[in-house]
Motif scaffolding. Structure first.
Motif, PDB file in Angstrom:
ATOM      1  N   GLY A  63       7.354 -59.373 -95.659  1.00  0.00           N
ATOM      2  CA  GLY A  63       5.927 -59.711 -95.683  1.00  0.00           C
ATOM      3  C   GLY A  63       5.577 -60.654 -94.558  1.00  0.00           C
ATOM      4  O   GLY A  63       6.446 -61.239 -93.911  1.00  0.00           O
ATOM      5  N   SER A  69       8.569 -62.057-101.614  1.00  0.00           N
ATOM      6  CA  SER A  69       7.572 -61.515-102.545  1.00  0.00           C
ATOM      7  C   SER A  69       7.870 -61.839-104.008  1.00  0.00           C
ATOM      8  O   SER A  69       6.980 -62.220-104.766  1.00  0.00           O
ATOM      9  N   LYS A  91      -2.086 -64.442-107.889  1.00  0.00           N
ATOM     10  CA  LYS A  91      -0.967 -63.796-108.585  1.00  0.00           C
ATOM     11  C   LYS A  91      -1.437 -62.553-109.345  1.00  0.00           C
ATOM     12  O   LYS A  91      -0.728 -61.547-109.403  1.00  0.00           O
ATOM     13  N   TYR A 130      -1.660 -59.757-106.878  1.00  0.00           N
ATOM     14  CA  TYR A 130      -0.358 -59.148-106.608  1.00  0.00           C
ATOM     15  C   TYR A 130      -0.056 -58.044-107.627  1.00  0.00           C
ATOM     16  O   TYR A 130       0.413 -56.964-107.277  1.00  0.00           O
ATOM     17  N   ILE A 137      -0.948 -51.432 -99.019  1.00  0.00           N
ATOM     18  CA  ILE A 137      -0.212 -52.215 -98.029  1.00  0.00           C
ATOM     19  C   ILE A 137      -0.589 -51.772 -96.616  1.00  0.00           C
ATOM     20  O   ILE A 137      -0.542 -50.582 -96.294  1.00  0.00           O
ATOM     21  N   ILE A 178      -2.043 -57.163 -97.913  1.00  0.00           N
ATOM     22  CA  ILE A 178      -2.686 -56.292 -98.895  1.00  0.00           C
ATOM     23  C   ILE A 178      -4.098 -55.987 -98.406  1.00  0.00           C
ATOM     24  O   ILE A 178      -4.826 -56.891 -97.967  1.00  0.00           O
ATOM     25  N   THR A 202       2.037 -59.782 -97.853  1.00  0.00           N
ATOM     26  CA  THR A 202       2.869 -59.142 -98.874  1.00  0.00           C
ATOM     27  C   THR A 202       4.073 -58.471 -98.245  1.00  0.00           C
ATOM     28  O   THR A 202       4.008 -58.035 -97.095  1.00  0.00           O
ATOM     29  N   MET A 251       6.245 -55.398-102.892  1.00  0.00           N
ATOM     30  CA  MET A 251       5.628 -56.259-103.904  1.00  0.00           C
ATOM     31  C   MET A 251       4.884 -55.450-104.968  1.00  0.00           C
ATOM     32  O   MET A 251       4.771 -55.883-106.115  1.00  0.00           O
ATOM     33  N   TRP A 252       4.422 -54.271-104.627  1.00  0.00           N
ATOM     34  CA  TRP A 252       3.701 -53.432-105.588  1.00  0.00           C
ATOM     35  C   TRP A 252       4.574 -53.045-106.780  1.00  0.00           C
ATOM     36  O   TRP A 252       4.066 -52.674-107.843  1.00  0.00           O
TER      37      TRP A 252
END
Length: 318
Positions: A147, A198, A213, A216, A224, A238, A290, A294-295
């Motif tokens: 990230g 992440s 948060k 996220y 992304i 993001i 990100t 992270m997804w």
């Protein structure tokens, strides 16, 4: 798998995990100390801080670890006050300095002066070799899955073998790791340790606002994007209204004033203010950095649980 200790110069962490130093003020003393208390290496993100604030954060982290854990700083070489922040941290007897978003020769002399381990972030074998020659205690090798600011478009799994064949100092892999299985894969490829950003950004101890948060957890893989940072690198973020605006020079929110925080800046937008807005919970006009994976994170967990999952997974893997 027997969990390997991560040795960096005179330091030895019983868990081979470095928590990524995420600015602005996502990685402060509370997060760094929580990781250090679980046997990893905690980093305070120094970029964007003044000297007094950095001193305070380092002292708080020491108190939270009862002066036993390994605490370092992460700082952008691109920051105009880079040398000053590194020197301040070294005066406070920080354990190590991790530095990315550029490469500095000066930091090695500062580290030697104070007996502090210097760990550059690099993305090529050539730069890794130079860092070793200049006196780096270890290096963080960052792939495109990471990230924030990116030094390459190549995967960590492609770069890591090249670097391992080039240097003899410890190599810490960074980019894309969010769980124990990811850590195990990178360790099996030969890394001495793994840096994770992440997963710790999405922790209870992260200094991000609740709204950040929650953002996220709502993101999808297709959200992304890569933006052009005024630092001069690509940045992984993001997609939100702010990131969308940066794609077009006509809509990019150029700063109305400048604090001269960077050595070089394109002035496309103010990255310090954009990251600060995100950290404070403004996910519409803030820049939300990100990692590529992270997804996949579906819950905000305490650091203790994150580290326990990594430890349990590593112990189960052959």
């Amino acid at each position: 798998m027997k969990i390997p200790a991560l040795k960096i110069g005179k330091l030895e962490a019983r868990m081979p995990i470095i928590q990524g130093g995420m600015a602005i003020r996502l990685s402060t003393s509370r997060l760094a100390a929580a990781v250090a208390n679980e046997g990893g290496i905690g980093l305070i993100a120094a970029s964007g801080m003044g000297h007094d604030e950095l001193r305070t954060e380092i002292r708080m982290a020491r108190e939270l670890t009862n002066h036993k854990g390994i605490i370092g700083i992460n700082c952008m070489v691109a920051a105009r006050d880079f040398n000053g922040l590194v020197e301040t941290a070294c005066e406070e007897k920080i354990d190590l300095v991790v530095a990315g978003a550029g490469f500095s020769r000066d930091m090695f002399a500062i580290g030697k002066k104070y007996g502090v381990e210097i760990v550059p972030i690099v993305s090529t074998a050539k730069l890794a070799a130079l860092a070793e020659k200049l006196g780096a205690s270890a290096i963080v090798v960052e792939g495109t899955e990471a990230g924030g600011h990116l030094g390459t478009q190549k995967s960590i799994k492609e770069i890591l073998p090249e670097v391992l064949a080039t240097v003899k100092i410890p190599v810490i892999a960074a980019g894309g790791a969010i769980c124990g299985e990811d850590v195990a894969e990178l360790l099996k490829l030969g890394a001495s340790g793994v840096q994770m950003g992440s997963r710790f950004a999405a922790s209870e101890e992260s200094n991000g606002a609740p709204a950040l948060k929650e953002f996220y957890l709502k993101m999808k893989q297709e959200d992304i994007v890569q933006i052009d940072s005024p630092v001069g690198y690509k940045g992984r973020a993001i997609l939100n209204p702010f990131a969308q605006a940066t794609f077009n020079d006509d809509t990019c929110p150029r700063p109305t004033n400048c604090d001269l925080c960077l050595k070089k800046c394109t002035h496309r937008f103010c990255i310090i203010r954009a990251l600060t807005r995100a950290q404070q919970g403004d996910v519409e006009t803030g820049l939300v950095f990100t990692g590529a994976n992270m997804w996949k994170i579906k819950s905000i967990l305490p650091v203790k649980d994150i580290m326990a999952e990594i430890k349990e997974t590593l112990e189960k893997i052959d």
